[in-house]
Design an enzyme around this catalytic site. Structure first.
Site: not given
Length: 380
Positions: A74, A153, A181, A203, A239, A325
């Protein structure tokens, strides 16, 4: 309680054991260094980040300097859309996208529209593909960016990205593709695709959540949308999450090694699942392109029942109606609506997505469970 059969790999994947093992040293012991520090701890962390960058670059055929790490796909999509707009607003204020983009692209587009930009949204055909002729007709002298996803997706349809990008490039227009995807499921090569920016989600291919990347072709104008120190070439301050980046690199190595065999295996299992459902559920219909589709994705509509009711009754299988989502509510999927699928058929749609751990036995049991639930609901 026996966990349900997991067929929702497009929503997220488990962390692969090899990825977990690569991450562990950076979560304990002396792996806590800040990559920006000049002492031994910082140098170790900095070297790990550099290695991960090279591993991700190798997966997509890019130069390591063209890989920019982010906290998610995203964020990468937002940086691509908003960052190009900020960099090129003096040259033009017209954008092109498609009607089936993930909200991580469509929402930044809507934000720019609210700021006075013009946005052309291209339609898709009944299989979910954008027609190159439509993109050609939409390009204007003031167009600065085209953003069209690599694969969808929900239905898995693959777009003709190389052809679309070539049309944009011929007009001097930048091209971004959301490949969240696709990367790790099908071959994605920057030389072949010819895109300027490409989004990666960790992920979705067995890395942890909370890590992604944006390919930025050398020389592509891009302005930061976050501000702070000069991390990631000044484009993404903060970081670095060393352990997660190491995991992303390890997942990239895994994907490279098993891409061809894994894709063929999942395609065979997906088709076997489809065949079993077709045999057991008269009137079952496929949503998406019959051939140009992710090898792990099967989106089908069950006749005469609602997909939500079907899933509520099938507790032994973990699947979804569409994108995890934004899957709540009883509204018809915007993707299926854009494809012109009638409302009743769209309401009966279910997305089944397979992964590396999926077995033939799970496919058989899942098909039987879904068919049994459909028969009960449909009164068969």
């Amino acid at each position: 309680m026996t966990p349900p059969i997991y067929l929702d790999y497009n929503a997220t994947t488990p962390i692969a054991p090899e990825v977990r093992d690569a991450m562990l040293p950076w979560l304990r012991g002396a792996g806590y260094g800040n990559p920006s520090s000049d002492h031994w701890y910082g140098r170790q962390a900095r070297a790990a980040v550099a290695q991960a960058r090279s591993q991700v670059a190798a997966l997509i055929g890019a130069d390591p300097g063209e890989v920019l790490f982010t906290g998610s796909a995203t964020e990468a999509n937002n940086l691509a859309v908003l960052g190009v707009a900020a960099a090129l607003q003096g040259r033009g204020r017209h954008l092109v996208t498609s009607a089936i983009e993930h909200p991580a692209v469509s929402a930044p587009m809507a934000h720019l529209y609210a700021q006075g930009w013009e946005v052309t949204t291209l339609p898709v055909d009944p299989t979910g593909q954008v027609a190159p002729a439509d993109l050609f007709a939409a390009l204007r002298p003031d167009t600065v960016l085209v953003s069209i996803m690599h694969s969808n997706n929900e239905v898995g349809t693959l777009q003709p990205v190389a052809e679309l990008a070539a049309l944009a490039r011929a007009r001097g227009v930048l091209f971004h593709t959301d490949a969240a995807q696709s990367v790790g499921k099908v071959a994605v090569d920057m030389v072949t695709l010819g895109v300027d920016l490409l989004t990666i989600a960790g992920h979705k291919f067995y890395a942890p959540k909370g890590v992604g990347a944006l390919f930025v072709r050398a020389g592509t104008p891009l302005a930061p949308i976050l501000f702070g120190a000069g991390h990631e070439g000044g484009l993404r301050p903060g970081t670095e999450n060393v352990a997660h980046l190491v995991g992303l690199g390890a997942a990239a190595i895994l994907a490279q090694g098993r891409l061809a065999v894994g894709a063929a295996r999942q395609r065979n299992l997906r088709d076997a699942l489809h065949e079993r459902l077709v045999a057991a559920v008269p009137g079952l219909t496929l949503n998406g392109h019959p051939d140009e589709r992710l090898p792990n994705t099967l989106n089908v509509s069950f006749p005469s029942v609602g997909g939500r009711d079907l899933l509520a009754r099938t507790t032994t299988v973990a699947v979804s109606l569409g994108a995890a989502c934004h899957g709540s509510g009883a509204a018809v999927s915007g993707v299926l609506g854009a494809m012109g699928i009638p409302r009743e058929r769209a309401l009966g749609a279910v997305r089944l997505s397979l992964g590396e751990p999926t077995t033939e036995g799970e496919i058989e049991r899942a098909a039987d469970a879904l068919a049994t639930a459909w028969c009960a609901l449909a009164g068969r």
